[in-house]
Design an enzyme around this catalytic site. Structure first.
Site, PDB file in Angstrom:
ATOM      1  N   HIS A  84       0.852  -1.187   0.000  1.00 10.60           N
ATOM      2  CA  HIS A  84       0.000   0.000   0.000  1.00 10.60           C
ATOM      3  C   HIS A  84       0.888   1.237   0.000  1.00 10.60           C
ATOM      4  CE1 HIS A  84      -2.455  -3.269   1.602  1.00 10.60           C
ATOM      5  NE2 HIS A  84      -3.503  -2.622   1.132  1.00 10.60           N
ATOM      6  N   ASP A 127      -6.975 -10.508   0.176  1.00 10.45           N
ATOM      7  CA  ASP A 127      -6.872  -9.071  -0.068  1.00 10.45           C
ATOM      8  C   ASP A 127      -6.358  -8.336   1.163  1.00 10.45           C
ATOM      9  OD1 ASP A 127      -8.985  -8.773   1.706  1.00 10.45           O
ATOM     10  OD2 ASP A 127     -10.460  -8.227   0.184  1.00 10.45           O
ATOM     11  N   SER A 128      -6.434  -7.014   1.142  1.00  7.02           N
ATOM     12  CA  SER A 128      -5.890  -6.190   2.219  1.00  7.02           C
ATOM     13  C   SER A 128      -6.552  -6.461   3.562  1.00  7.02           C
ATOM     14  CB  SER A 128      -6.040  -4.706   1.868  1.00  7.02           C
ATOM     15  OG  SER A 128      -5.416  -4.419   0.630  1.00  7.02           O
TER      16      SER A 128
END
Length: 211
Positions: A84, A127-128
């Protein structure tokens, strides 16, 4: 529609089943299943005045997809890193986001007469928020070979994909993205960057690709 209807494991399984079904169908309809299809077949038209230069982008895209579908060589994908962008996120958010995208993918691929890479693929990863995220689509990269084509190579291109996320009840949505890669022999490191706004998107996603 409730999120339980689009359970991530069910959707991921469906995507991989689609790839396997596609592979079986292509093998049954290919006269030589071990042949790499590289010949660009001219588009058949009933209008004799139409030239090859008039083939539409859509027609070329369909031709590339069909030839990749009919090919019998496989890629395997191993997600390795999610990053990120720290310049676009608050630190407390990045501290709790997952950046180890465990998962797996597979698909078909081919190299055309120019040495460029085409692929149809499906992949699922964490995913995140540590939720399963599936993705499937068509990928293309323009390739550069400094030396032998079986040696070092670099590529840049795009993917036209469909994904689904838990925030949206796993409803499929389009996701066109850029692609870059470096490779040697059978192994490549491939990546994309997901653009976004502050505290949303702006993610670098990378995976290993074995062919």
């Amino acid at each position: 529609m409730s999120s339980s209807y689009f359970h991530p494991s069910v959707l991921a399984t469906a995507l991989f089943s689609l790839v396997l079904t596609t592979s079986a169908f292509a093998s049954e309809n290919n006269t030589n299943p071990h042949q790499t299809i590289t010949t660009e077949n001219p588009q058949v038209t009933s209008n004799p005045s139409q030239s090859n230069n008039e083939e539409s982008y859509w027609g070329k895209f369909k031709r590339n997809v069909n030839q990749t579908w009919d090919n019998d060589q496989y890629n395997y994908y191993l997600p390795v890193w999610t990053w990120h962008n720290r310049f676009t996120y608050d630190k407390e958010k990045t501290d709790r986001y997952n950046e180890t995208p465990w998962g797996f993918g597979m698909g078909k691929y081919r190299y055309d007469n120019d040495g460029d890479w085409h692929s149809l693929y499906a992949m699922a990863f964490m995913d995140s928020n540590n939720r399963v995220q599936p993705i499937m689509g068509y990928g293309f990269e323009k390739m550069w070979y400094p030396g032998d084509k079986d040696g070092f190579r670099m590529g840049a291109g795009f993917t036209l994909s469909i994904t689904a996320r838990h925030e949206y009840n796993y409803i499929p949505m389009p996701l066109p993205l850029p692609l870059v890669s470096v490779g040697y022999g059978h192994l490549s490191l491939q990546a994309t960057y997901v653009p976004g706004t502050y505290n949303n998107g702006n993610v670098l996603f990378a995976w290993l690709r074995w062919q």
